[in-house]
Design a protein around this motif. Structure first.
Motif, mmCIF file in Angstrom:
data_model
loop_
_atom_site.group_PDB
_atom_site.id
_atom_site.type_symbol
_atom_site.label_atom_id
_atom_site.label_comp_id
_atom_site.label_asym_id
_atom_site.label_seq_id
_atom_site.Cartn_x
_atom_site.Cartn_y
_atom_site.Cartn_z
ATOM 1 N N LYS A 171 0.738 -1.319 -0.076
ATOM 2 C CA LYS A 171 0.210 0.161 0.134
ATOM 3 C C LYS A 171 0.821 1.428 -0.111
ATOM 4 N N ASP A 172 2.261 1.182 0.438
ATOM 5 C CA ASP A 172 3.012 2.264 0.348
ATOM 6 C C ASP A 172 3.609 2.580 -1.119
ATOM 7 N N ILE A 173 3.844 1.588 -1.700
ATOM 8 C CA ILE A 173 4.357 1.727 -3.004
ATOM 9 C C ILE A 173 3.583 1.543 -4.304
ATOM 10 N N ALA A 174 2.174 1.213 -4.002
ATOM 11 C CA ALA A 174 1.096 0.984 -5.214
ATOM 12 C C ALA A 174 0.273 2.068 -5.256
ATOM 13 N N THR A 175 -0.260 2.483 -6.408
ATOM 14 C CA THR A 175 -1.439 3.194 -6.663
ATOM 15 C C THR A 175 -2.252 2.753 -7.846
ATOM 16 N N SER A 176 -3.623 3.437 -7.873
ATOM 17 C CA SER A 176 -4.343 3.090 -9.102
ATOM 18 C C SER A 176 -4.819 4.298 -9.952
ATOM 19 N N LEU A 177 -5.047 4.029 -10.998
ATOM 20 C CA LEU A 177 -5.319 5.246 -11.910
ATOM 21 C C LEU A 177 -6.644 6.033 -11.193
ATOM 22 N N LYS A 178 -7.516 5.353 -10.669
ATOM 23 C CA LYS A 178 -8.727 5.960 -10.144
ATOM 24 C C LYS A 178 -8.101 6.973 -8.892
ATOM 25 N N LEU A 179 -7.191 6.201 -8.019
ATOM 26 C CA LEU A 179 -6.756 6.999 -6.883
ATOM 27 C C LEU A 179 -6.093 8.307 -7.323
ATOM 28 N N LYS A 180 -5.419 8.502 -8.475
ATOM 29 C CA LYS A 180 -4.510 9.502 -9.130
ATOM 30 C C LYS A 180 -5.702 10.585 -9.942
ATOM 31 N N LYS A 181 -6.629 9.934 -10.465
ATOM 32 C CA LYS A 181 -7.438 10.750 -11.090
ATOM 33 C C LYS A 181 -8.936 11.374 -10.517
ATOM 34 N N GLY A 182 -9.179 10.492 -9.406
ATOM 35 C CA GLY A 182 -10.229 10.973 -8.480
ATOM 36 C C GLY A 182 -11.529 10.593 -9.169
ATOM 37 N N SER A 183 -11.762 9.822 -10.224
ATOM 38 C CA SER A 183 -12.515 9.129 -10.687
ATOM 39 C C SER A 183 -12.407 7.779 -11.294
#
Ligand code: BTN
Length: 246
Positions: A146-158
């Protein structure tokens, strides 16, 4: 690509299915796509979180007529294709950490795993596995990542459209592979360098047996990373975990 498509609700790993299909003479560009993987695998024998319906878990079978030692270039072709697709579909601007990690704000949103089937005649199949975190929320990631991963939705907000992303990834992979076959690696390398956060920076490369620190100077035409250590020597790195220093 994707004209022959194996679409599954669940499997252990799309890589395993793709390896089996590749032995049955399925055509170049065959795609295996699963909503979920119960034993998704990453590079260096790591596991890959593949929650149901949250991401794109996909393996593409390619049959390029190239010598074995040029296979690593396909990891870079795939990385450039995925970045282009993410830009086009979401408007986000990810970058690439050598060889295959696609990052948003330094956190990984996509990993690429390239595996080979080869014999004395050369490459029989290249299996490109793409794991793209599309619509995860923070709580969907395990504590380990969880500290090294992200998703497109998390970054984009939708939420983002996985369908459009798959279409666009396959479109660019087919286009860039054609450019590569017609014109060679130079054009791909230029695009890759444009997206890279690795080149020109101080890095630490962790390999199976040793760790090297130095400046990541360039990638070669084979896709090999070149690191200059403080003693002035240039080292070619085929496979490693790269950490950006400072
Ligand atoms: C990495 O370690 O960064 C590579 C991760 C690759 C994950 C993808 S998901 C689809 C395909 N099937 C797998 O089991 N792994 C790859």
């Amino acid at each position: 690509y994707g004209k022959t498509l194996e679409y599954l609700s669940s499997c252990e790993s799309t890589q395993i299915i793709a390896h089996q299909l590749a032995q049955q003479l399925v055509p170049d560009g065959t795609v295996v796509l699963s909503e979920e993987q119960t034993a998704g695998r990453g590079r260096m024998a790591r596991k890959w979180d593949s929650a149901h319906g949250k991401g794109i878990w996909m393996s593409i079978i390619l049959r390029p007529d190239i010598p074995l030692q040029r296979a690593p270039q396909f990891t870079l072709i795939a990385a450039v294709s995925v970045v282009r697709a993410i830009e086009e579909v979401t408007g986000l601007n990810p970058d690439i950490k050598w060889p295959n990690d696609i990052l948003l704000n330094g956190k990984k949103c996509t990993g690429i795993l390239t595996e080979l089937q080869s014999d004395a005649d050369g490459i029989q199949a290249l299996i490109i596995g793409i794991g793209l975190n599309a619509n995860q929320e923070m709580e969907d990631f395990s504590d380990e990542v969880k500290d090294i991963a992200t998703s497109l939705k998390l970054k984009k907000g939708s939420p983002v459209s996985r369908q459009e992303l798959v279409r666009s990834i396959l479109y660019y992979l087919e286009l860039y592979t054609a450019i590569y076959i017609d014109e060679g690696f130079a054009a791909i390398k230029l695009m890759w360098e444009g997206y890279s956060t690795t080149i020109g920076k101080p890095v630490r490369a962790r390999m199976a047996k040793e760790t090297l620190e130095g400046i990541a100077e360039s990638i070669t035409d084979e896709g090999v990373l070149q690191i200059r250590t403080p003693d002035g020597k240039l080292h070619g790195i085929y496979s490693a975990d790269i950490e950006m220093k400072n």
